[in-house]
Design an enzyme around this catalytic site. Structure first.
Site, short mmCIF file in Angstrom:
data_model
loop_
_atom_site.label_atom_id
_atom_site.label_comp_id
_atom_site.label_asym_id
_atom_site.label_seq_id
_atom_site.Cartn_x
_atom_site.Cartn_y
_atom_site.Cartn_z
N ASN A 158 0.82 -1.22 0.00
CA ASN A 158 0.00 0.00 0.00
C ASN A 158 0.85 1.27 0.00
OD1 ASN A 158 -2.36 -1.54 0.22
ND2 ASN A 158 -2.04 -1.75 2.42
N HIS A 197 -14.20 -1.55 6.21
CA HIS A 197 -13.03 -2.25 6.75
C HIS A 197 -13.29 -2.80 8.16
CE1 HIS A 197 -8.80 -2.38 8.35
NE2 HIS A 197 -8.62 -2.90 7.15
N GLU A 229 -15.84 4.04 3.98
CA GLU A 229 -14.51 4.31 3.44
C GLU A 229 -14.69 5.23 2.24
OE1 GLU A 229 -12.14 0.68 2.74
OE2 GLU A 229 -13.37 -0.30 4.25
N SER A 288 -10.82 -0.72 0.39
CA SER A 288 -9.48 -1.32 0.40
C SER A 288 -9.35 -2.58 -0.44
CB SER A 288 -9.06 -1.61 1.83
OG SER A 288 -9.97 -2.51 2.43
N ASP A 341 -13.49 7.11 6.34
CA ASP A 341 -12.15 6.54 6.47
C ASP A 341 -11.44 6.73 5.13
OD1 ASP A 341 -9.90 4.95 6.47
OD2 ASP A 341 -10.82 3.31 7.59
N HIS A 358 -7.19 4.89 2.01
CA HIS A 358 -6.60 4.56 0.72
C HIS A 358 -6.69 5.69 -0.30
CE1 HIS A 358 -5.69 0.42 1.74
NE2 HIS A 358 -6.80 0.47 2.47
N LYS A 373 -0.06 4.00 4.55
CA LYS A 373 -0.25 3.58 3.16
C LYS A 373 0.49 4.56 2.25
CE LYS A 373 -4.20 1.17 4.89
NZ LYS A 373 -3.51 -0.06 5.33
C1 LIG Z 1 -9.86 1.29 5.15
C2 LIG Z 1 -8.80 1.01 6.16
N1 LIG Z 1 -8.87 1.63 7.35
C3 LIG Z 1 -7.94 1.42 8.29
C4 LIG Z 1 -6.89 0.57 8.08
C5 LIG Z 1 -5.90 0.33 9.18
O1 LIG Z 1 -4.79 1.13 9.01
P1 LIG Z 1 -3.38 0.70 9.64
O2 LIG Z 1 -2.80 -0.29 8.70
O3 LIG Z 1 -2.62 1.97 9.74
O4 LIG Z 1 -3.67 0.08 10.96
C6 LIG Z 1 -6.77 -0.07 6.86
C7 LIG Z 1 -5.59 -0.94 6.60
O5 LIG Z 1 -5.60 -2.07 6.40
C8 LIG Z 1 -7.76 0.13 5.88
O6 LIG Z 1 -7.70 -0.52 4.71
#
Ligand SMILES: Cc1ncc(COP(=O)(O)O)c(C=O)c1O
Length: 394
Positions: A48, A139, A183, A187, A212, A215, A240
């Site tokens: 990522n 997510h 989101e 993801s 969120d 990405h 990411k």
């Molecule tokens: C949409 C989403 N939110 C949050 C996260 C979590 O982020 P982090 O990897 O910094 O814990 C991810 C990562 O996998 C994600 O894809």
């Protein structure tokens, strides 16, 4: 433990039989484009690190400088003595990038979602159990935050603003607090939520919109600011496109104050360490000026999608740097991942429960470290393979 062990083993056995058992594979990373696994080098399509920042000299140097100057740990939670003088300038940069009045830096993105949602959805503070409308494919960390708050989620069909409207209208006469959680870029699908429509619905129903932007931040939007302009509260991660580690929430100063007082993941967890903060700080300086890298990644992803489409393969509704190759069964996804490995490409099979049953896939992520020739070679290999084609893909 004795009694429980056999149950854990039974769980693992079932996962194994269903082709869903996960393993930790040891990899060596020495640059942003490749990884080495058991002595063999692969082009990495499973990272990522969209802007190829994790090996960027500026991030590495500032991480090292800040480690030397401030130590490798922060020593305590931010509410104790860990609120180092490094945080305020970083939070000002995050707020500026995200076009929000204030920001709060926390630990990982997962921890941010888990702890911030628990605090935002706290019924003892809100005075009633909130109505929480969520995209069905959100997510795991967003689900986790809802579970931690003990709220029931009203799930709308993925990216379906019409369904969200229907659900909201069923509760339009209720004056319970309402939240919409989505989101921006999903993801596992690389598609984008209809955020303008969702924001309009949120406003019309007096809801709080939490986006969120994990990405999208860094890689999409003007100056890489992501897609959360319409959100009341934007959450994201530095792990990411920003190449480092850590999470943030951006909103008003009041929301920030509330979280400082109520968010367990901030209050009871050690602050991010100086080297990590150094990398975040350097990435925030670079990201607004990285239009050329963003355009390169967008072009590579489009080249792959167009090529895959030409081969009759399904890339779902992706329009971003994340492109799923939807293969259906876990076995098909694992087999394709294996065949790509033989050809020197690292792409991970994503299987249920991470994605819905019947949609196991390879999740390909394109980054600034890839070249057009990587995409063309990948497409050549896919053309040679006996892959489930579009008609049977979904
Ligand atoms: C949409 C989403 N939110 C949050 C996260 C979590 O982020 P982090 O990897 O910094 O814990 C991810 C990562 O996998 C994600 O894809």
């Amino acid at each position: 433990m004795v009694g429980s062990e056999s149950r854990y083993q039974a769980f693992l056995d079932t996962r194994g039989r269903e082709g869903l058992k996960r393993e930790l594979v040891e990899v060596e990373a020495r640059d942003a484009r490749t990884i080495r696994v058991v002595g063999k080098t692969y082009a990495n399509f499973a990272s990522n690190d969209y802007l190829a920042l994790r090996f960027h000299k500026a991030l590495i140097e500032r991480a090292a400088e800040w480690a030397k100057a401030h130590g490798v740990g922060s020593g305590a939670s931010r509410l104790v003595t860990g609120n180092l003088d490094l945080f305020a300038p970083i939070e000002a940069k995050v707020a500026k990038l995200k076009r929000k009045p204030a920001a709060l830096v926390m630990a990982s993105g997962f921890q941010t979602n888990a702890a911030v949602l628990q605090a935002l959805l706290d019924r003892t503070v809100l005075g009633a159990e909130p109505l929480v409308f969520t995209d069905r494919l959100n997510h795991a960390s967003l689900h986790f935050g809802c579970q931690a708050a003990g709220v029931h989620q009203l799930r709308y069909r993925h990216c379906d603003a019409g369904h969200l409207r229907e659900l909201l209208s069923q509760y339009q006469d209720d004056d319970w607090p309402k939240f919409i959680l989505t989101e921006s870029v999903f993801s596992m699908d690389g598609d984008v939520a209809p955020l303008s429509e969702i924001a309009a619905l949120s406003r019309a129903h007096g809801a709080t919109l939490v986006v969120d932007d994990a990405h999208a931040t860094g890689i999409l939007g003007d100056e890489g600011r992501g897609l959360s302009d319409n959100a009341d509260i934007a959450i994201g991660t530095f792990s990411k496109a920003l190449g480092g580690f850590g999470g943030y929430v951006a909103s008003t100063g009041m929301v920030r104050d509330y979280l400082v007082n109520r968010c367990s993941g901030l209050i009871y967890s050690t602050a991010l360490p100086p080297p990590v903060l150094g990398a975040i700080d350097a990435a925030l300086d670079l990201v607004p000026g990285m239009d050329a890298a963003r355009a390169h990644v967008a072009e590579l992803a489009k080249r792959f999608r167009d090529g895959a489409k030409g081969l009759g393969l399904s890339t779902g509704a992706s329009t971003t740097q994340i492109v799923p190759l939807i293969l259906g069964s876990p076995e098909a996804a694992l087999a394709m991942s294996g065949r790509l490995r033989e050809a020197g490409f690292w792409a991970v099979a994503i299987r249920p429960p991470t994605v819905p049953a019947g949609t196991a896939r390879l999740r390909l992520a394109f980054t600034a470290a890839h070249e057009r020739s990587d995409i063309d070679r990948l497409l050549e290999i896919l053309a040679e393979e006996d892959v489930p084609r579009r008609a049977s893909a979904m």
